[in-house]
Write a protein that holds these residues in place. Structure first.
Motif, PDB file in Angstrom:
ATOM      1  N   ALA A  47      17.457 -16.638 132.006  1.00 51.45           N
ATOM      2  CA  ALA A  47      16.468 -17.497 131.597  1.00 51.45           C
ATOM      3  C   ALA A  47      14.982 -16.635 131.936  1.00 51.45           C
ATOM      4  CB  ALA A  47      16.078 -18.742 132.349  1.00 51.45           C
ATOM      5  N   TYR A  48      14.900 -16.293 133.025  1.00 47.79           N
ATOM      6  CA  TYR A  48      13.628 -15.287 133.188  1.00 47.79           C
ATOM      7  C   TYR A  48      13.378 -14.106 132.561  1.00 47.79           C
ATOM      8  CZ  TYR A  48      10.400 -12.230 135.330  1.00 47.79           C
ATOM      9  OH  TYR A  48       9.233 -11.172 135.583  1.00 47.79           O
ATOM     10  N   ASN A  49      14.606 -13.542 132.175  1.00 49.89           N
ATOM     11  CA  ASN A  49      14.619 -12.276 131.255  1.00 49.89           C
ATOM     12  C   ASN A  49      14.426 -12.472 129.855  1.00 49.89           C
ATOM     13  OD1 ASN A  49      15.256 -10.762 133.564  1.00 49.89           O
ATOM     14  ND2 ASN A  49      17.630 -10.475 133.163  1.00 49.89           N
ATOM     15  N   ALA A  50      14.835 -13.520 129.286  1.00 45.55           N
ATOM     16  CA  ALA A  50      14.663 -13.871 127.998  1.00 45.55           C
ATOM     17  C   ALA A  50      13.059 -14.404 127.783  1.00 45.55           C
ATOM     18  CB  ALA A  50      15.526 -14.986 127.551  1.00 45.55           C
ATOM     19  N   SER A  51      12.718 -15.051 128.950  1.00 49.47           N
ATOM     20  CA  SER A  51      11.199 -15.719 128.629  1.00 49.47           C
ATOM     21  C   SER A  51      10.104 -14.519 128.847  1.00 49.47           C
ATOM     22  CB  SER A  51      11.108 -16.652 129.767  1.00 49.47           C
ATOM     23  OG  SER A  51      11.870 -17.720 129.725  1.00 49.47           O
ATOM     24  N   ILE A  52      10.397 -13.452 129.634  1.00 43.83           N
ATOM     25  CA  ILE A  52       9.276 -12.477 130.069  1.00 43.83           C
ATOM     26  C   ILE A  52       9.652 -11.532 128.819  1.00 43.83           C
ATOM     27  CG2 ILE A  52      10.964 -10.793 131.412  1.00 43.83           C
ATOM     28  CD1 ILE A  52       7.154 -11.360 131.827  1.00 43.83           C
ATOM     29  N   GLU A  53      10.558 -11.207 128.280  1.00 44.13           N
ATOM     30  CA  GLU A  53      10.702 -10.397 126.979  1.00 44.13           C
ATOM     31  C   GLU A  53       9.949 -11.197 125.992  1.00 44.13           C
ATOM     32  OE1 GLU A  53      14.083  -8.304 125.870  1.00 44.13           O
ATOM     33  OE2 GLU A  53      15.234  -8.652 127.568  1.00 44.13           O
ATOM     34  N   ALA A  54       9.962 -12.286 125.656  1.00 45.32           N
ATOM     35  CA  ALA A  54       9.507 -13.037 124.723  1.00 45.32           C
ATOM     36  C   ALA A  54       7.966 -13.266 124.788  1.00 45.32           C
ATOM     37  CB  ALA A  54      10.026 -14.615 124.684  1.00 45.32           C
ATOM     38  N   ALA A  55       7.406 -13.488 126.002  1.00 45.14           N
ATOM     39  CA  ALA A  55       6.084 -13.516 126.395  1.00 45.14           C
ATOM     40  C   ALA A  55       5.332 -12.322 126.162  1.00 45.14           C
ATOM     41  CB  ALA A  55       5.839 -14.011 127.864  1.00 45.14           C
ATOM     42  N   THR A 137      14.508 -24.064 134.314  1.00 49.87           N
ATOM     43  CA  THR A 137      14.713 -23.079 133.207  1.00 49.87           C
ATOM     44  C   THR A 137      13.937 -23.162 132.204  1.00 49.87           C
ATOM     45  OG1 THR A 137      17.173 -23.268 133.926  1.00 49.87           O
ATOM     46  CG2 THR A 137      16.875 -22.514 131.606  1.00 49.87           C
ATOM     47  N   THR A 138      13.770 -24.317 131.601  1.00 50.77           N
ATOM     48  CA  THR A 138      12.751 -24.670 130.329  1.00 50.77           C
ATOM     49  C   THR A 138      11.364 -24.038 130.694  1.00 50.77           C
ATOM     50  OG1 THR A 138      12.721 -26.963 130.996  1.00 50.77           O
ATOM     51  CG2 THR A 138      14.394 -26.290 129.490  1.00 50.77           C
ATOM     52  N   ASP A 139      10.947 -23.949 131.900  1.00 48.36           N
ATOM     53  CA  ASP A 139       9.637 -23.921 132.270  1.00 48.36           C
ATOM     54  C   ASP A 139       9.192 -22.427 132.329  1.00 48.36           C
ATOM     55  OD1 ASP A 139       9.105 -26.517 132.834  1.00 48.36           O
ATOM     56  OD2 ASP A 139       9.747 -26.055 134.842  1.00 48.36           O
ATOM     57  N   TRP A 140      10.167 -21.521 132.290  1.00 55.05           N
ATOM     58  CA  TRP A 140      10.091 -20.006 132.518  1.00 55.05           C
ATOM     59  C   TRP A 140       8.957 -19.546 131.207  1.00 55.05           C
ATOM     60  CZ3 TRP A 140       9.358 -17.347 136.551  1.00 55.05           C
ATOM     61  CH2 TRP A 140      10.458 -17.463 137.468  1.00 55.05           C
ATOM     62  N   TYR A 141       9.325 -19.746 130.094  1.00 54.66           N
ATOM     63  CA  TYR A 141       8.664 -19.275 129.032  1.00 54.66           C
ATOM     64  C   TYR A 141       7.000 -19.725 128.940  1.00 54.66           C
ATOM     65  CZ  TYR A 141       6.945 -17.820 124.454  1.00 54.66           C
ATOM     66  OH  TYR A 141       6.384 -17.160 123.317  1.00 54.66           O
ATOM     67  N   ARG A 146       1.232 -18.031 130.145  1.00 56.59           N
ATOM     68  CA  ARG A 146       0.260 -17.936 130.674  1.00 56.59           C
ATOM     69  C   ARG A 146      -0.020 -16.758 131.744  1.00 56.59           C
ATOM     70  NH1 ARG A 146       0.740 -22.788 133.784  1.00 56.59           N
ATOM     71  NH2 ARG A 146       1.808 -21.355 135.586  1.00 56.59           N
ATOM     72  N   ALA A 147       0.857 -16.381 132.519  1.00 57.72           N
ATOM     73  CA  ALA A 147       0.605 -15.312 133.393  1.00 57.72           C
ATOM     74  C   ALA A 147       0.303 -14.017 132.676  1.00 57.72           C
ATOM     75  CB  ALA A 147       1.903 -15.091 134.237  1.00 57.72           C
ATOM     76  N   ILE A 223       0.672 -25.000 125.990  1.00 58.39           N
ATOM     77  CA  ILE A 223       0.732 -23.646 126.238  1.00 58.39           C
ATOM     78  C   ILE A 223       1.565 -22.669 124.979  1.00 58.39           C
ATOM     79  CG2 ILE A 223       1.560 -21.702 127.849  1.00 58.39           C
ATOM     80  CD1 ILE A 223       1.424 -23.767 129.842  1.00 58.39           C
ATOM     81  N   ILE A 224       2.718 -23.181 124.744  1.00 56.23           N
ATOM     82  CA  ILE A 224       3.529 -22.709 123.613  1.00 56.23           C
ATOM     83  C   ILE A 224       2.855 -22.511 122.470  1.00 56.23           C
ATOM     84  CG2 ILE A 224       5.815 -22.707 122.492  1.00 56.23           C
ATOM     85  CD1 ILE A 224       7.162 -23.961 125.157  1.00 56.23           C
ATOM     86  N   THR A 225       2.210 -23.647 121.971  1.00 56.30           N
ATOM     87  CA  THR A 225       1.428 -23.743 120.534  1.00 56.30           C
ATOM     88  C   THR A 225       0.054 -23.414 120.793  1.00 56.30           C
ATOM     89  OG1 THR A 225       0.780 -26.304 121.225  1.00 56.30           O
ATOM     90  CG2 THR A 225       2.988 -25.775 120.099  1.00 56.30           C
ATOM     91  N   GLN A 226      -0.245 -22.823 121.900  1.00 51.78           N
ATOM     92  CA  GLN A 226      -1.758 -22.367 121.999  1.00 51.78           C
ATOM     93  C   GLN A 226      -2.632 -23.234 121.481  1.00 51.78           C
ATOM     94  OE1 GLN A 226      -2.433 -18.816 123.766  1.00 51.78           O
ATOM     95  NE2 GLN A 226      -0.714 -19.961 124.417  1.00 51.78           N
TER      96      GLN A 226
END
Length: 286
Positions: A47-55, A137-141, A146-147, A223-226
């Motif tokens: 979950a972390y890996n997929a989210s950091i890659e996408a972000a 899990t759903t919060d990672w992205y 934001r970070a 956040i996701i939709t900015q």
């Protein structure tokens, strides 16, 4: 360049917390980093890996030279012009189940470091951006969006600074008040349970703008939709401090920041709202 929106209220003794959010680099570090490759460290958590890659792919704009590398392979990048984007989990974030890194100053969030270690030394950290203590899990992205954006904002400002002094916490606090006129018509969202008012205090009246308590999913969606109409507050706690950060959903510009003892329940209070409004009024008057 879009002006960095940064307005902090701090306790003087809390210098570690100040540097944690603003970065602690010298001008030479920023210039070297601009020309280096950023190694985005992946951990044993999908979950972390997929989210950091996408972000990073969507929002990292300081430079385009980055590569995703498992932590087990970072030894291959120990020499050369490399910096590392990694995550440090604080001791107060026990509910974060992912197996991530740590930091000497008990920081919780994303860090850019000069070297990769499971436990980063303070002198190896270039800049940091707080994440929440509780991440499912759903919060990672949204957390990592934001970070990543906060780090971008810092580096894009710092690269244009004229000296080390101009990227020091004390100088930035004194010389870079936010253009808070952009708050006109926006809503402040606070996660349910993170607002603590006394008696008949009314959050919207105290701040002079609409304040809503909402589920975390609504903040994540903004956040996701900015969402350009949303500002939100999130608290972070470590071994020493309680930090309360108010951020725009679009672009993750830091609008207000306060830090105090971690004995504080770390919730948004009437005092926080009054102080925020005072800063807004002063900025608009000037």
């Amino acid at each position: 360049m879009k002006k960095l929106i940064l307005l902090l209220t701090v306790i003087v003794s809390a210098s570690t917390a100040i540097f944690a959010q603003l970065g602690q680099a010298k001008k030479s570090d920023i210039e070297k980093f601009k020309d280096a490759k950023l190694i985005v460290v992946l951990f044993a958590d999908s979950a972390y890996n997929a989210s950091i890659e996408a972000a990073v792919k969507r929002f990292w704009n300081f430079h385009g030279n980055f590569e995703f590398v498992p932590d087990s392979a970072t030894k291959n990048y120990s020499k050369g012009d490399y910096y590392f984007l990694t995550f440090a989990r604080s001791k107060k974030s026990l509910k974060i189940k992912a197996k991530l890194g740590a930091s000497e100053d008990d920081f919780n969030g994303l860090m850019v470091t000069k070297k990769f270690k499971k436990r980063s030394r303070l002198d190896e950290i270039v800049a940091q951006a707080f994440c929440s203590n509780l991440i499912d899990t759903t919060d990672w992205y949204p957390e990592l969006v934001r970070a990543v954006q906060i780090l971008n904002n810092y580096f894009n400002y710092a690269i244009q600074a004229n000296s080390d002094k101009e990227i020091s916490a004390s100088y930035m606090i004194s010389n870079f008040p936010a253009d808070l006129s952009i708050l006109n018509g926006k809503r402040l969202l606070i996660e349910t349970g993170n607002l603590s008012l006394k008696g008949k205090e009314d959050a919207s009246q105290l701040l002079g703008m609409e304040v809503e308590e909402v589920d975390r999913d609504e903040i994540n969606k903004a956040i996701i939709t900015q969402d350009p109409d949303v500002v939100y507050m999130y608290p972070v706690v470590n071994e020493k401090y309680c930090d309360k950060i108010f951020v725009s959903a679009a672009g993750s510009e830091v609008m207000y920041y306060s830090t105090g003892s971690n004995s504080d329940p770390c919730k948004c209070t009437g005092k926080d709202l009054k102080s925020f409004k005072s800063r807004i009024d002063k900025a608009l008057k000037n």
